[in-house]
Design an enzyme around this catalytic site. Sequence first.
Site, mmCIF file in Angstrom:
data_model
loop_
_atom_site.group_PDB
_atom_site.id
_atom_site.type_symbol
_atom_site.label_atom_id
_atom_site.label_comp_id
_atom_site.label_asym_id
_atom_site.label_seq_id
_atom_site.Cartn_x
_atom_site.Cartn_y
_atom_site.Cartn_z
ATOM 1 C CG ASP A 1 -2.096 -1.063 1.335
ATOM 2 O OD1 ASP A 1 -2.262 -1.633 0.036
ATOM 3 O OD2 ASP A 1 -2.472 -1.529 2.345
ATOM 4 C CE LYS A 2 0.609 8.482 -2.033
ATOM 5 N NZ LYS A 2 -0.525 9.458 -2.395
#
Length: 450
Positions: free
Chosen positions: A234-235
């Site tokens: 995930d970012k």
Amino acid sequence: MKGRPPGKSGGSARGGKPGGSKPAGRSGAPGRARGGAKAASARKQDGDRPFKPGAKSVGKPRTKAPVAKAAAPAPAAAAKPNPAKGVSLDVRQYRVQADDDGIRLDRWFQRHLPDVGFNIVSRWSRTGQLRVDGARAAPGDRIAEGQMIRVPPAEPKVAAADKPKRVRVIDLTEDEIAYVQDMVIHRDKQAIVINKPPGLATQGGTKTDEHVDRLLDGLIFDAESRPKLVHRLDKDTSGALLLARSSRSAAHFAKAFSSRTARKVYWAIVIGVPSIDDGMIELPITKQPGTGGEKMHVDEEEGLPARTRYRVIERAGNRAAWVELQPYTGRTHQLRVHMAAIGHPLVGDGKYGGKDSFLSGSISRKMHLHARRIRVDHPDGGRIDMKAELPEHFLNSLVALGFDLSLGDMPLDDEIDRTPTREDEKKAARAHAKQIRKGRRGERRGRGEK
């Protein structure tokens, strides 16, 4: 006489009045001219010996002359190239490397001889010129490492020198190349592992222009192509991200992740302390309606199976806990959803924990989830086992909460030495003796009753 066929072998051509004859070769009727030509040809076949009218041929019959003629040319004359087809005598031999094991033969040509089109490969196959380990091969045949490919001589293309050579354009600045290369914590011929910083997406999307995928051109190094993504983070999740440097390793790693033989270990700081120190969360997950797929939630009926193991590393009173997370499935946002579902959301994860996921004081409001370790079998044997250092905000939070950093790296189950110790053997012996004594007491009671 007009219309009479040429004379048979014997050296003369007969014609005119009955009984009359003239030497062969003298001008006369058309039949005689044709006979003269036949005789001249016969003289050539007889090795230019003097011709005598009426003489019989000596040696092999003239009908066998073509056999001698076929054997006459020297071997060098038969080996001359055919310039009309542009054929060279340079037959090429290629050994199949490990990266090409199991691919189709026409795919091999695309990788290593891109100038040879599929039509040429098919023609070589039909005419038996294309061979693998000496046997005729077809474009759709699978090849194996170590096999030898015999490639026919090259056929020059018209105006090939005028075609511009393709050059890979790297649309990155020097600072961007240095930035992504500083992330590398492991590199070999088949794989690269980077330590992805928080805030950098793995792949692009809506309103996402900066991501790892765009920076991969800066990680070509000595390879022929850019590395490939085989999983994602995930970012806002930092840590170890594995990249494949060849098609073979990409397929190998993809299989490792899908079969769950690859192991990933995450560190997280969560709100509160789980009541069980070592537990398994098994809650199905699916996309939450009305969020456009941006958010997941637990759904017992429609969700996909998801399993997460957690182990408490250390606790900071009842305020927070430092935990290790191991995903056994790979659902989107799985770790975040599972920890929030059991009442212990990740610190800084406002999407799933809401306002209760933030700690006061000096604790950062960024999400505290880090891919600490990745372990996967290497395509060439052995293992890749890498650990990624913590980002600054995560490290500062551990220190601020008073956690002992030396406790973090816990062994995986298959790394725990379960060899019985001397004390374990003594305990087992005492337990066994106790069972024997119980059995004997029962036997004594039975004898007494009789």
